[in-house]
Design a protein around this motif. Sequence first.
Motif, mmCIF file in Angstrom:
data_model
loop_
_atom_site.group_PDB
_atom_site.id
_atom_site.type_symbol
_atom_site.label_atom_id
_atom_site.label_comp_id
_atom_site.label_asym_id
_atom_site.label_seq_id
_atom_site.Cartn_x
_atom_site.Cartn_y
_atom_site.Cartn_z
ATOM 1 N N GLN A 66 13.108 45.849 19.107
ATOM 2 C CA GLN A 66 12.913 46.279 20.339
ATOM 3 C C GLN A 66 13.646 45.656 21.332
ATOM 4 N N GLY A 67 14.281 46.588 22.258
ATOM 5 C CA GLY A 67 15.224 46.342 23.255
ATOM 6 C C GLY A 67 16.809 46.473 22.805
ATOM 7 N N HIS A 68 16.807 46.936 21.545
ATOM 8 C CA HIS A 68 18.346 47.255 21.203
ATOM 9 C C HIS A 68 18.758 48.762 20.868
ATOM 10 N N LEU A 69 19.614 49.018 20.757
ATOM 11 C CA LEU A 69 19.826 50.508 20.681
ATOM 12 C C LEU A 69 20.919 50.534 19.346
ATOM 13 N N LEU A 70 20.741 51.769 18.777
ATOM 14 C CA LEU A 70 21.572 52.212 17.724
ATOM 15 C C LEU A 70 22.636 53.183 18.361
ATOM 16 N N LYS A 71 23.991 52.467 18.462
ATOM 17 C CA LYS A 71 24.942 53.240 19.321
ATOM 18 C C LYS A 71 25.914 53.849 18.193
ATOM 19 N N ILE A 72 26.381 55.108 18.534
ATOM 20 C CA ILE A 72 27.425 55.790 17.766
ATOM 21 C C ILE A 72 28.651 56.100 18.681
ATOM 22 N N VAL A 73 29.621 55.601 18.063
ATOM 23 C CA VAL A 73 31.082 55.840 18.673
ATOM 24 C C VAL A 73 31.796 56.908 18.282
ATOM 25 N N GLU A 74 32.170 57.708 19.067
ATOM 26 C CA GLU A 74 32.786 59.203 18.364
ATOM 27 C C GLU A 74 34.214 59.054 19.151
ATOM 28 N N ASP A 75 35.424 59.151 18.605
ATOM 29 C CA ASP A 75 36.694 59.070 19.308
ATOM 30 C C ASP A 75 36.830 60.776 19.766
ATOM 31 N N ILE A 76 36.921 60.903 20.973
ATOM 32 C CA ILE A 76 37.172 61.994 21.474
ATOM 33 C C ILE A 76 38.442 62.200 22.406
ATOM 34 N N SER A 77 39.392 61.577 22.008
ATOM 35 C CA SER A 77 40.682 61.355 22.325
ATOM 36 C C SER A 77 41.347 62.836 22.170
ATOM 37 N N LEU A 78 41.400 63.343 21.163
ATOM 38 C CA LEU A 78 42.016 64.752 20.998
ATOM 39 C C LEU A 78 41.258 65.845 21.882
ATOM 40 N N GLU A 79 40.047 65.666 21.977
ATOM 41 C CA GLU A 79 39.148 66.534 22.985
ATOM 42 C C GLU A 79 39.504 66.412 24.255
ATOM 43 N N ARG A 80 39.758 65.236 24.774
ATOM 44 C CA ARG A 80 40.067 64.903 26.217
ATOM 45 C C ARG A 80 41.672 65.320 26.475
ATOM 46 N N ALA A 81 42.510 65.214 25.496
ATOM 47 C CA ALA A 81 43.820 65.639 25.510
ATOM 48 C C ALA A 81 44.022 67.265 25.489
ATOM 49 N N ALA A 82 43.059 68.019 25.003
ATOM 50 C CA ALA A 82 43.040 69.222 24.629
ATOM 51 C C ALA A 82 42.360 69.956 26.211
ATOM 52 N N ALA A 83 41.572 69.101 26.879
ATOM 53 C CA ALA A 83 41.181 69.467 28.136
ATOM 54 C C ALA A 83 42.040 69.404 29.132
ATOM 55 N N ALA A 84 42.849 68.337 29.147
ATOM 56 C CA ALA A 84 43.923 68.048 29.898
ATOM 57 C C ALA A 84 44.933 69.122 29.985
ATOM 58 N N THR A 85 45.224 69.425 28.760
ATOM 59 C CA THR A 85 46.233 70.460 28.445
ATOM 60 C C THR A 85 45.805 71.772 28.986
#
Length: 181
Positions: free
Chosen positions: A64-83
């Motif tokens: 209780q009081g803790h989270l299961l965190k999932i980290v996803e690398d979205i660098s390519l997604e961000r780069a594509a959006a910037a492009t």
Amino acid sequence: SMTTMHASSWYASAAARAGVESETAEVTAGRRRELRHEVELRRADGSVFWARMTGLPFNSRLMQGHLLKIVEDISLERAAAATMREAKEQAEAANRAKSTFLAVMSHEIRTPLNGIIGMSELLTHEALPPQSSEAVRIVNSSAINLMSLIDDILDFSKIEADRLELEQAPVPFTRLVEGVC
């Protein structure tokens, strides 16, 4: 890999860490159902990358009081959006340049074309040999048609720029049909 790092060193900045910790507190307090945050994180080698962090609270008393965190690398997604943003800005700039070019060129073409229309109109009222009279009529009609074409091109560019103003005017259908046939 981030698994060998202490969680406090994951964040690229204190502001990034504070944002995730604030949202985590909202979830653990029950004010939000899940954590969803895009944040810059740091890899073990020190390089920074964009990540989407998703977290769900554990449903057990032990965790209780803790989270299961999932980290996803979205660098390519961000780069594509910037492009895509950059490409859109370039396309908009090219469209503005095209509109400016059309406006300038239409003025440059219209000025001498109005001279041709005016002078050929004057010549139609002169007593000319039949062959010359027909040639003047063709020049005048062609110049008027060319002016109409230029107006249509400008109207099209105004439509693209959302600057077209509609006006009501009578249409001389008989003369229009006679001019085509």
